[in-house]
Structure formats: structure tokens, C-alpha cells
Scaffold this motif. Sequence first.
Motif, PDB file in Angstrom:
ATOM      1  N   GLU A 109       0.822  -1.205   0.000  1.00 52.49           N
ATOM      2  CA  GLU A 109       0.000   0.000   0.000  1.00 52.49           C
ATOM      3  C   GLU A 109       0.857   1.256   0.000  1.00 52.49           C
ATOM      4  O   GLU A 109       0.414   2.334  -0.371  1.00 52.49           O
ATOM      5  N   ASP A 110       2.118   1.090   0.413  1.00 51.76           N
ATOM      6  CA  ASP A 110       2.997   2.267   0.490  1.00 51.76           C
ATOM      7  C   ASP A 110       3.351   2.792  -0.879  1.00 51.76           C
ATOM      8  O   ASP A 110       3.901   3.892  -0.992  1.00 51.76           O
ATOM      9  N   ILE A 111       3.079   2.012  -1.952  1.00 47.60           N
ATOM     10  CA  ILE A 111       3.402   2.483  -3.299  1.00 47.60           C
ATOM     11  C   ILE A 111       2.638   3.757  -3.611  1.00 47.60           C
ATOM     12  O   ILE A 111       3.165   4.724  -4.135  1.00 47.60           O
ATOM     13  N   TYR A 112       1.325   3.797  -3.259  1.00 49.68           N
ATOM     14  CA  TYR A 112       0.509   4.973  -3.530  1.00 49.68           C
ATOM     15  C   TYR A 112       0.944   6.149  -2.674  1.00 49.68           C
ATOM     16  O   TYR A 112       0.948   7.302  -3.108  1.00 49.68           O
ATOM     17  N   ALA A 113       1.294   5.853  -1.446  1.00 47.98           N
ATOM     18  CA  ALA A 113       1.762   6.928  -0.567  1.00 47.98           C
ATOM     19  C   ALA A 113       3.051   7.514  -1.078  1.00 47.98           C
ATOM     20  O   ALA A 113       3.266   8.725  -1.055  1.00 47.98           O
ATOM     21  N   GLU A 114       3.971   6.632  -1.607  1.00 47.92           N
ATOM     22  CA  GLU A 114       5.230   7.133  -2.124  1.00 47.92           C
ATOM     23  C   GLU A 114       4.999   7.975  -3.368  1.00 47.92           C
ATOM     24  O   GLU A 114       5.662   8.983  -3.586  1.00 47.92           O
ATOM     25  N   ALA A 115       4.013   7.600  -4.192  1.00 43.46           N
ATOM     26  CA  ALA A 115       3.723   8.386  -5.397  1.00 43.46           C
ATOM     27  C   ALA A 115       3.152   9.748  -5.042  1.00 43.46           C
ATOM     28  O   ALA A 115       3.402  10.740  -5.700  1.00 43.46           O
ATOM     29  N   SER A 116       2.348   9.833  -3.958  1.00 44.09           N
ATOM     30  CA  SER A 116       1.725  11.092  -3.562  1.00 44.09           C
ATOM     31  C   SER A 116       2.701  12.033  -2.914  1.00 44.09           C
ATOM     32  O   SER A 116       2.575  13.248  -3.003  1.00 44.09           O
ATOM     33  N   PHE A 117       3.696  11.542  -2.237  1.00 45.19           N
ATOM     34  CA  PHE A 117       4.614  12.399  -1.483  1.00 45.19           C
ATOM     35  C   PHE A 117       6.016  12.387  -2.076  1.00 45.19           C
ATOM     36  O   PHE A 117       7.020  12.466  -1.382  1.00 45.19           O
ATOM     37  N   GLY A 118       6.075  12.250  -3.415  1.00 44.12           N
ATOM     38  CA  GLY A 118       7.382  12.341  -4.078  1.00 44.12           C
ATOM     39  C   GLY A 118       8.295  11.207  -3.749  1.00 44.12           C
ATOM     40  O   GLY A 118       9.510  11.399  -3.679  1.00 44.12           O
ATOM     41  N   GLY A 119       7.707  10.064  -3.495  1.00 40.91           N
ATOM     42  CA  GLY A 119       8.540   8.905  -3.229  1.00 40.91           C
ATOM     43  C   GLY A 119       8.930   8.754  -1.790  1.00 40.91           C
ATOM     44  O   GLY A 119       9.592   7.807  -1.421  1.00 40.91           O
ATOM     45  N   VAL A 120       8.539   9.693  -0.929  1.00 44.70           N
ATOM     46  CA  VAL A 120       8.889   9.596   0.496  1.00 44.70           C
ATOM     47  C   VAL A 120       7.618   9.293   1.257  1.00 44.70           C
ATOM     48  O   VAL A 120       6.723  10.138   1.345  1.00 44.70           O
ATOM     49  N   PRO A 121       7.438   8.114   1.753  1.00 38.55           N
ATOM     50  CA  PRO A 121       6.196   7.763   2.457  1.00 38.55           C
ATOM     51  C   PRO A 121       6.082   8.531   3.751  1.00 38.55           C
ATOM     52  O   PRO A 121       7.074   8.813   4.414  1.00 38.55           O
ATOM     53  N   PRO A 122       4.832   8.934   4.110  1.00 37.30           N
ATOM     54  CA  PRO A 122       4.652   9.651   5.374  1.00 37.30           C
ATOM     55  C   PRO A 122       4.895   8.735   6.546  1.00 37.30           C
ATOM     56  O   PRO A 122       4.746   7.530   6.465  1.00 37.30           O
ATOM     57  N   LYS A 123       5.259   9.370   7.632  1.00 36.96           N
ATOM     58  CA  LYS A 123       5.504   8.597   8.839  1.00 36.96           C
ATOM     59  C   LYS A 123       4.212   8.025   9.370  1.00 36.96           C
ATOM     60  O   LYS A 123       3.161   8.670   9.334  1.00 36.96           O
ATOM     61  N   ALA A 124       4.304   6.827   9.885  1.00 38.22           N
ATOM     62  CA  ALA A 124       3.113   6.150  10.405  1.00 38.22           C
ATOM     63  C   ALA A 124       2.594   6.889  11.623  1.00 38.22           C
ATOM     64  O   ALA A 124       3.350   7.320  12.481  1.00 38.22           O
ATOM     65  N   GLY A 125       1.234   7.030  11.687  1.00 40.09           N
ATOM     66  CA  GLY A 125       0.598   7.643  12.856  1.00 40.09           C
ATOM     67  C   GLY A 125       0.581   9.152  12.824  1.00 40.09           C
ATOM     68  O   GLY A 125       0.181   9.783  13.786  1.00 40.09           O
ATOM     69  N   LYS A 126       1.029   9.845  11.709  1.00 38.48           N
ATOM     70  CA  LYS A 126       1.073  11.305  11.642  1.00 38.48           C
ATOM     71  C   LYS A 126       0.185  11.767  10.496  1.00 38.48           C
ATOM     72  O   LYS A 126       0.332  11.334   9.368  1.00 38.48           O
ATOM     73  N   LYS A 127      -0.774  12.681  10.764  1.00 42.23           N
ATOM     74  CA  LYS A 127      -1.712  13.170   9.768  1.00 42.23           C
ATOM     75  C   LYS A 127      -1.024  14.181   8.865  1.00 42.23           C
ATOM     76  O   LYS A 127      -0.151  14.927   9.293  1.00 42.23           O
ATOM     77  N   THR A 128      -1.498  14.202   7.614  1.00 47.65           N
ATOM     78  CA  THR A 128      -0.942  15.155   6.657  1.00 47.65           C
ATOM     79  C   THR A 128      -1.498  16.542   6.935  1.00 47.65           C
ATOM     80  O   THR A 128      -2.713  16.717   7.039  1.00 47.65           O
ATOM     81  N   GLU A 129      -0.686  17.552   7.029  1.00 49.97           N
ATOM     82  CA  GLU A 129      -1.098  18.917   7.342  1.00 49.97           C
ATOM     83  C   GLU A 129      -0.749  19.834   6.184  1.00 49.97           C
ATOM     84  O   GLU A 129       0.222  19.611   5.469  1.00 49.97           O
ATOM     85  N   GLY A 130      -1.612  20.941   6.005  1.00 53.48           N
ATOM     86  CA  GLY A 130      -1.345  21.925   4.977  1.00 53.48           C
ATOM     87  C   GLY A 130      -0.254  22.882   5.416  1.00 53.48           C
ATOM     88  O   GLY A 130       0.261  22.820   6.529  1.00 53.48           O
ATOM     89  N   ASN A 131       0.046  23.816   4.531  1.00 53.12           N
ATOM     90  CA  ASN A 131       1.075  24.798   4.822  1.00 53.12           C
ATOM     91  C   ASN A 131       0.522  25.838   5.785  1.00 53.12           C
ATOM     92  O   ASN A 131      -0.388  26.592   5.430  1.00 53.12           O
ATOM     93  N   PRO A 132       1.014  25.935   6.992  1.00 55.48           N
ATOM     94  CA  PRO A 132       0.453  26.894   7.959  1.00 55.48           C
ATOM     95  C   PRO A 132       0.663  28.338   7.540  1.00 55.48           C
ATOM     96  O   PRO A 132      -0.155  29.206   7.830  1.00 55.48           O
ATOM     97  N   ARG A 133       1.740  28.640   6.840  1.00 58.06           N
ATOM     98  CA  ARG A 133       1.980  30.011   6.397  1.00 58.06           C
ATOM     99  C   ARG A 133       0.943  30.440   5.367  1.00 58.06           C
ATOM    100  O   ARG A 133       0.440  31.565   5.410  1.00 58.06           O
ATOM    101  N   LEU A 134       0.619  29.545   4.432  1.00 57.34           N
ATOM    102  CA  LEU A 134      -0.393  29.863   3.434  1.00 57.34           C
ATOM    103  C   LEU A 134      -1.753  30.064   4.082  1.00 57.34           C
ATOM    104  O   LEU A 134      -2.513  30.964   3.702  1.00 57.34           O
ATOM    105  N   TYR A 135      -2.067  29.281   5.072  1.00 54.56           N
ATOM    106  CA  TYR A 135      -3.333  29.419   5.785  1.00 54.56           C
ATOM    107  C   TYR A 135      -3.425  30.764   6.503  1.00 54.56           C
ATOM    108  O   TYR A 135      -4.432  31.464   6.432  1.00 54.56           O
ATOM    109  N   ARG A 136      -2.347  31.139   7.184  1.00 58.92           N
ATOM    110  CA  ARG A 136      -2.349  32.423   7.891  1.00 58.92           C
ATOM    111  C   ARG A 136      -2.436  33.589   6.927  1.00 58.92           C
ATOM    112  O   ARG A 136      -3.122  34.582   7.189  1.00 58.92           O
ATOM    113  N   ALA A 137      -1.756  33.467   5.768  1.00 61.10           N
ATOM    114  CA  ALA A 137      -1.814  34.544   4.771  1.00 61.10           C
ATOM    115  C   ALA A 137      -3.233  34.705   4.225  1.00 61.10           C
ATOM    116  O   ALA A 137      -3.721  35.822   4.030  1.00 61.10           O
TER     117      ALA A 137
END
Length: 247
Positions: free
Chosen positions: A45-73
Motif C-alpha cells: 500500500e505504500d506504493i501509492y503513498a510514495e507516489a503522492s509524497f514524491g517517493g517519500v512515504p509519510p511517517k506512520a501515525g502522523k496526519k498530513t497537514e497543509g502549509n500553515p503560512r499559506l493558511y495564515r496569509a
Amino acid sequence: MEMEKIPLEKKRDGDGEGTSKLVMEVKAEEEAQPDHYAALQTPAEDIYAEASFGGVPPKAGKKTEGNPRLYRAGCLFLTMISLVLLLAVIVLSVKLQTGSKESPGTGEDGRCWNIFPKFQAQKLDEQQCGEGWLLFENTCYYLSTVRLNWSMSKNNCTAGKGDLAVISSQSVQTFLTGKANDFFWIGLKHDANQWRWVDNSALGDSYWEGSTPRQGCGLLRGAGSPQKNWISSSCTSKAYFICEKQA
């Protein structure tokens, strides 16, 4: 014969043990090697995760977050727009309030006339008096747009269920002076050595420009001082006229 068979059986037994050991070692090596075919059948299943994050799978147990600077702007931008709109509403409200108090024009009597109140007053005058008439102190007044002599002016006012204007107070004198812009006949005539109104009442307060004249009919001169703007002229002269009737 029997003595020769014994060593052959032992040799066979030894060969069997060696073969068993060899088979077991081959199986162990096969189990130790990865099953590439199984991996192809069930991709991770990590194949799809690697494709979405440029080949670097996200760490297990950590939610994906947006850019906080863009949100504040974005929040700051929306807040600034809201403040600008609020300021515009406040400025427009202040202008509307001050604009309703300011007078766009000043009448000849020194009073200010707003466009909207003047329109309302005109509608009220027409409802109580008729088109073209002006309402003042429960009396309707009409300023003509044609010139006639004094007698014909009186007849025209009578045809409109009124008569030439009788100025019986300072307030009426001031009001009519502010509305007139030329010479207008009023209901005043010199008869039997005295000035009398068309309703046969004697002249009381007067507003002659000079000394009291001894002949003719009375005229009100508009755009002049309401204290002294009456003159007399021959009753056969032509001038505008002011009619009045009860509201």
C-alpha cells in the motif's frame, strides 16, 4: 552371505540421512529468499503513498497537514478585505446622513429647500389645492404664468374658485415674496379715496416701497425686501397675478 549384506544396509542408511539433510537445507534457503512473485501479486500500500509524497512515504501515525503560512496569509487577506468593506459602509452611511442635512439650494426667502422634502411638499400641495397651487397656512396660492390687467386677473382667479391674493399678515407677505420673481397683481385696489382688498376689508399693515400712493391697483414685486416691495400702477396695465383660495 549374510555377513556381506549388513554393511550394504548401513551404507544405504547413511546415504538416506545425507539426502534428507540436503533436502532440508534447500528448503531453508528457499524460505530465506524473498518471494518476488508474491510481492508482484500483492503490491504494498505504500506504493501509492510514495507516489503522492514524491517517493517519500509519510511517517506512520502522523496526519498530513497543509502549509500553515499559506493558511495564515489567507486569513489575513480575508480580514483586510472585511475591514475595507466595513470602512466603506461607514463612510457611505456618514455621507448619506450629512447629505440629508445639507441643503442643495436656498430659496429667495432665505430658507433652504431640500430636493426630496420639496418634492414631498409639492405633492402635498397638489393633493390639497390642485396642480400648480402652493399651500401655506391652510390657504392655497397660485402664481400665474401669463400677464393680464387687474380686472381680468381677478376674473381668472374667480374662475378657479378663488380670488386675488389678500395679504393679511407678515408671514404671508414673506412667503409670497419668496415665490414671486416679477411684478404680480394682488387683491388691492384704490377705491373711494382708500385702499381696500377684494374681500372689501380695509387695508391694515402695508408694505409700500415709498409713500402711500393715491390711485391704481396694488402690485407685489418679487425678489425684493418683503418689508417694502409694493407699488401701485394703472389697473389697465398687464402683469402676472397671484390667486388664493381656501385649502
